[in-house]
Enzyme design. Structure first.
Site, PDB file in Angstrom:
ATOM      1  N   GLU A 112     -35.071  33.246  18.560  1.00 43.48           N
ATOM      2  CA  GLU A 112     -35.970  34.295  18.693  1.00 43.48           C
ATOM      3  C   GLU A 112     -36.698  34.748  18.062  1.00 43.48           C
ATOM      4  OE1 GLU A 112     -37.143  34.902  22.306  1.00 43.48           O
ATOM      5  OE2 GLU A 112     -36.077  33.348  23.112  1.00 43.48           O
TER       6      GLU A 112
ATOM      7  N   ASP B 283     -25.408  36.489  23.757  1.00 45.41           N
ATOM      8  CA  ASP B 283     -25.971  35.630  25.021  1.00 45.41           C
ATOM      9  C   ASP B 283     -24.167  34.230  24.960  1.00 45.41           C
ATOM     10  OD1 ASP B 283     -27.916  33.704  25.704  1.00 45.41           O
ATOM     11  OD2 ASP B 283     -26.902  32.057  24.214  1.00 45.41           O
TER      12      ASP B 283
ATOM     13  N   GLY C 136     -26.818  25.398  29.161  1.00 50.76           N
ATOM     14  CA  GLY C 136     -28.869  24.500  29.809  1.00 50.76           C
ATOM     15  C   GLY C 136     -28.061  22.986  30.628  1.00 50.76           C
TER      16      GLY C 136
ATOM     17  N   GLY D 219     -38.367  26.571  16.694  1.00 49.90           N
ATOM     18  CA  GLY D 219     -38.570  27.342  18.234  1.00 49.90           C
ATOM     19  C   GLY D 219     -37.679  27.583  18.701  1.00 49.90           C
TER      20      GLY D 219
ATOM     21  N   VAL E 147     -25.892  28.474  32.277  1.00 50.05           N
ATOM     22  CA  VAL E 147     -24.624  28.318  31.331  1.00 50.05           C
ATOM     23  C   VAL E 147     -24.153  26.949  31.101  1.00 50.05           C
ATOM     24  CG1 VAL E 147     -22.498  28.260  30.749  1.00 50.05           C
ATOM     25  CG2 VAL E 147     -23.148  29.855  32.516  1.00 50.05           C
TER      26      VAL E 147
ATOM     27  N   LYS F 225     -28.737  33.556  32.652  1.00 44.72           N
ATOM     28  CA  LYS F 225     -28.056  34.463  32.964  1.00 44.72           C
ATOM     29  C   LYS F 225     -27.484  35.614  32.239  1.00 44.72           C
ATOM     30  CE  LYS F 225     -29.644  32.526  28.467  1.00 44.72           C
ATOM     31  NZ  LYS F 225     -30.499  31.811  28.384  1.00 44.72           N
TER      32      LYS F 225
ATOM     33  N   LYS G 151     -21.923  34.592  28.717  1.00 40.29           N
ATOM     34  CA  LYS G 151     -22.168  32.568  29.661  1.00 40.29           C
ATOM     35  C   LYS G 151     -20.740  32.515  29.800  1.00 40.29           C
ATOM     36  CE  LYS G 151     -25.822  30.592  27.303  1.00 40.29           C
ATOM     37  NZ  LYS G 151     -26.730  29.663  26.315  1.00 40.29           N
TER      38      LYS G 151
ATOM     39  N   VAL H  77     -39.114  26.695  31.043  1.00 38.71           N
ATOM     40  CA  VAL H  77     -38.253  25.844  32.259  1.00 38.71           C
ATOM     41  C   VAL H  77     -39.134  25.653  33.143  1.00 38.71           C
ATOM     42  CG1 VAL H  77     -36.350  25.883  33.209  1.00 38.71           C
ATOM     43  CG2 VAL H  77     -35.466  26.907  31.455  1.00 38.71           C
TER      44      VAL H  77
HETATM   45  N1  LIG Z   1     -35.615  27.917  27.015  1.00 38.00           N
HETATM   46  C1  LIG Z   1     -34.458  27.527  27.709  1.00 38.00           C
HETATM   47  O1  LIG Z   1     -34.364  26.999  27.713  1.00 38.00           O
HETATM   48  C2  LIG Z   1     -33.342  28.260  28.313  1.00 38.00           C
HETATM   49  C3  LIG Z   1     -32.119  27.617  28.907  1.00 38.00           C
HETATM   50  C4  LIG Z   1     -31.163  27.780  30.120  1.00 38.00           C
HETATM   51  C5  LIG Z   1     -31.526  29.057  30.619  1.00 38.00           C
HETATM   52  N2  LIG Z   1     -32.796  29.880  30.286  1.00 38.00           N
HETATM   53  C6  LIG Z   1     -33.371  30.691  31.285  1.00 38.00           C
HETATM   54  O2  LIG Z   1     -34.167  30.538  32.104  1.00 38.00           O
HETATM   55  C7  LIG Z   1     -34.697  31.446  32.144  1.00 38.00           C
HETATM   56  C8  LIG Z   1     -36.863  31.144  31.795  1.00 38.00           C
HETATM   57  O3  LIG Z   1     -36.948  30.820  30.515  1.00 38.00           O
HETATM   58  P1  LIG Z   1     -37.978  30.397  29.538  1.00 38.00           P
HETATM   59  O4  LIG Z   1     -37.541  29.713  28.505  1.00 38.00           O
HETATM   60  O5  LIG Z   1     -38.394  30.048  30.677  1.00 38.00           O
HETATM   61  O6  LIG Z   1     -38.734  31.613  29.597  1.00 38.00           O
HETATM   62  P2  LIG Z   1     -40.076  31.748  29.479  1.00 38.00           P
HETATM   63  O7  LIG Z   1     -41.051  30.632  28.450  1.00 38.00           O
HETATM   64  O8  LIG Z   1     -40.690  33.246  28.586  1.00 38.00           O
HETATM   65  O9  LIG Z   1     -40.954  32.375  30.867  1.00 38.00           O
HETATM   66  C9  LIG Z   1     -41.072  33.396  31.546  1.00 38.00           C
HETATM   67  C10 LIG Z   1     -41.978  32.751  32.536  1.00 38.00           C
HETATM   68  O10 LIG Z   1     -41.695  34.257  33.325  1.00 38.00           O
HETATM   69  C11 LIG Z   1     -42.944  34.434  34.183  1.00 38.00           C
HETATM   70  N3  LIG Z   1     -43.144  35.842  34.418  1.00 38.00           N
HETATM   71  C12 LIG Z   1     -42.898  37.072  32.868  1.00 38.00           C
HETATM   72  N4  LIG Z   1     -42.856  38.560  33.519  1.00 38.00           N
HETATM   73  C13 LIG Z   1     -43.034  38.124  34.590  1.00 38.00           C
HETATM   74  C14 LIG Z   1     -43.649  38.608  35.698  1.00 38.00           C
HETATM   75  N5  LIG Z   1     -43.237  40.144  35.580  1.00 38.00           N
HETATM   76  N6  LIG Z   1     -44.412  38.095  36.834  1.00 38.00           N
HETATM   77  C15 LIG Z   1     -44.201  37.111  36.793  1.00 38.00           C
HETATM   78  N7  LIG Z   1     -43.850  36.567  36.164  1.00 38.00           N
HETATM   79  C16 LIG Z   1     -43.293  37.055  35.398  1.00 38.00           C
HETATM   80  C17 LIG Z   1     -43.809  34.516  32.598  1.00 38.00           C
HETATM   81  O11 LIG Z   1     -45.473  34.666  32.933  1.00 38.00           O
HETATM   82  P3  LIG Z   1     -46.439  34.114  31.747  1.00 38.00           P
HETATM   83  O12 LIG Z   1     -46.076  32.567  31.092  1.00 38.00           O
HETATM   84  O13 LIG Z   1     -48.086  34.382  32.899  1.00 38.00           O
HETATM   85  O14 LIG Z   1     -46.491  35.098  30.754  1.00 38.00           O
HETATM   86  C18 LIG Z   1     -43.448  32.681  31.973  1.00 38.00           C
HETATM   87  O15 LIG Z   1     -44.202  31.526  32.854  1.00 38.00           O
HETATM   88  C19 LIG Z   1     -34.996  32.661  31.675  1.00 38.00           C
HETATM   89  O16 LIG Z   1     -33.958  33.750  32.771  1.00 38.00           O
HETATM   90  C20 LIG Z   1     -33.600  31.834  30.594  1.00 38.00           C
HETATM   91  O17 LIG Z   1     -33.183  32.854  30.346  1.00 38.00           O
HETATM   92  C21 LIG Z   1     -33.974  28.859  29.407  1.00 38.00           C
END
Ligand SMILES: NC(=O)c1ccc[n+]([C@@H]2O[C@H](COP(=O)([O-])OP(=O)(O)OC[C@H]3O[C@@H](n4cnc5c(N)ncnc54)[C@H](OP(=O)(O)O)[C@@H]3O)[C@@H](O)[C@H]2O)c1
Length: 446
Positions: A200, A211, A144, A197, A142, A115, A215, A23
């Site tokens: 998980e 999950d 997306g 993908g 909630v 969330k 929400k 994101v």
């Molecule tokens: N993906 C979706 O479709 C989606 C949909 C709705 C909501 N969300 C929410 O959006 C948020 C992000 O999701 P995502 O899918 O983008 O997750 P992600 O791909 O796992 O990315 C997480 C990011 O956080 C960084 N990170 C982790 N621990 C850290 C720390 N201690 N200090 C600094 N940076 C840190 C990671 O760094 P590195 O890259 O260096 O590892 C990575 O860049 C979550 O809360 C998720 O629930 C996601």
């Protein structure tokens, strides 16, 4: 003629983005690509001035030249070089919570897609934002890309909401849709979802319904003005759904969906997440694949169904951006729709009081009189049966059966109380005519 174009403010809105994963990196990409258009809309430039992630060396396909890198999200949240903090790290505690709190404490607006964080700490964070006179946006948390939070906070005015329900987990919806369309097992669909993908490596959180529960807890608070209560939700996942269930439901005019439902009842707020038989003719039954949908039943607009992509980088980043634009425009709303001091304590309506139709699949011992005995137990408790289905081609073998000969029988009840169904099934088990755990799926009239 009225002039709508705003003079462009000279100082850009400086954004700090913590988390550059799926994101976060997409958000930075969109802000960079659509910068001119956004400036035109907002009358002010939006600039990512600082970012934070774990690995500095990872290629994220975004231009970070001139952007300050922070290793510590809390330091970024507190930095004087940003006007708004965006948390896209994830996780209900740890660095995400610490950074969001740090920003709000100094009166800095925050936007998050998290969330888990909101479900667990939403009320405390909303209070912190209100005390500091700042804003907390969480549209992306909630469903997306579906603008359901804004619809609830601003779009529905004084409408009173009687019920909210929806498909809020794309992984489960993808699995159930493929099981229905292609006749393949839960395990096979899950493997494909992981390869694509959509799921998980450890899918527990999604397929066991947690999950969706997070929400739902956030939505219920916005709908009913109560505190967020993620642990007081009845939750059942989709792992026990078999091909037999999908096929029998289909023959009877239903699809099986994992729904999150919340409604106000005389006993409190009923919140539940479970596989549900929904009529094929209902709008929600048509929401297939990874799509999400949220239905709101209100007094003024009756039913409103919002459907669209519930996850993925671009839809989620688009919701994050919508919060950023609102905050930049100066929109001020209490994060949970009403001031946090006015949220009512959460009172859970007991699940045993739930009333509705039930799909019950039993493994009946192949002995004379077994079905009649079960029908008689149902009758004794006042449970009316709508259908009794025996299809030898849809036998579900139970590991507990050993060498016992069994038949798979499906009963559909008319509306009855959850407690009555459970007590009757316990009695039927004691009678010794069934093997293994009955499959119980609730039917929802939508
Ligand atoms: N993906 C979706 O479709 C989606 C949909 C709705 C909501 N969300 C929410 O959006 C948020 C992000 O999701 P995502 O899918 O983008 O997750 P992600 O791909 O796992 O990315 C997480 C990011 O956080 C960084 N990170 C982790 N621990 C850290 C720390 N201690 N200090 C600094 N940076 C840190 C990671 O760094 P590195 O890259 O260096 O590892 C990575 O860049 C979550 O809360 C998720 O629930 C996601």
């Amino acid at each position: 003629m009225q002039e709508f174009s705003e003079p462009v403010e000279l100082t850009p809105l400086r954004i700090g983005v913590a988390g550059l994963g799926n994101v976060g990196a997409t958000l930075v990409r969109i802000l960079q690509k659509d910068g001119v258009e956004l400036t035109r809309k907002l009358g002010r430039q939006i600039e990512v001035t600082a970012v934070c992630a774990r690995s500095r060396s990872r290629d994220r396909k975004i231009d970070l030249s001139g952007v300050t890198w922070f290793d510590d999200p809390v330091a970024l949240a507190k930095s004087d070089d940003i006007d708004l903090f965006v948390e896209l790290i994830g996780g209900e505690d740890g660095p995400a919570l610490a950074a969001v709190k740090a920003a709000l404490e100094i009166g800095r607006p925050v936007v998050t897609a998290n969330k888990a964080l909101l479900a667990r700490h939403g009320v405390a964070l909303a209070r912190l934002a209100e005390e500091a006179g700042t804003q907390l946006g969480f549209e992306a948390a909630v469903a997306g890309g579906i603008p359901v939070i804004k619809t609830l906070r601003e779009g529905l005015g004084s409408a009173s909401i009687a019920r909210v329900y929806g498909i809020m987990n794309g992984t489960c919806n993808y699995i159930l849709t493929r099981m229905g369309n292609e006749g393949i097992s839960f395990a096979e669909c899950l493997k494909d979802a992981q390869a694509l993908g959509y799921a998980e490596a450890d899918p527990t959180f999604d397929v066991e319904g947690y999950d969706t529960a997070h929400k739902l807890a956030i939505l219920a608070s916005l709908c009913f003005g109560c505190e967020i209560a993620p642990d007081e939700i009845f939750v059942e996942g989709i792992t026990r759904i078999s091909q037999a269930d999908i096929k029998v439901a289909g023959d009877l005019g239903y699809k099986i969906k994992l729904l999150g439902l919340a409604r106000r009842s005389a006993d409190g707020i009923e919140q539940r997440v479970h596989p549900t038989l929904v009529p094929k003719s209902s709008a929600i039954a048509g929401v297939d694949g990874v799509l999400n949908a949220v239905a709101l039943e209100t007094d003024h607009v009756h039913e409103l169904l919002l459907a669209g992509p519930g996850a993925g980088g671009p839809p989620t980043a688009s919701s994050v951006l919508s919060d950023i634009l609102d905050i930049a425009r100066g929109t001020k709303v209490p994060p949970l729709g009403v001031p946090s001091a006015e949220l009512t304590p959460y009172v859970q309506a007991p699940m045993r009081e739930h009333e509705g139709g039930y799909y019950i699949r039993l493994n009946l011992k192949d002995v004379p009189g077994a079905l009649a005995a079960i029908a008689s137990r149902m009758g004794e408790r006042g449970i009316s049966l709508e259908s009794v289905i025996q299809r030898p081609d849809l036998r579900v073998t139970d590991p507990a059966a050993d060498n016992t000969q069994t038949r798979t029988v499906v009963l559909l009840t008319q509306s009855t109380m959850e407690a009555t169904v459970r007590e009757t099934l316990a009695q039927i088990a004691l009678d010794g005519f069934i093997v293994g755990e009955p499959q119980l799926i609730r039917i929802e009239t939508l």
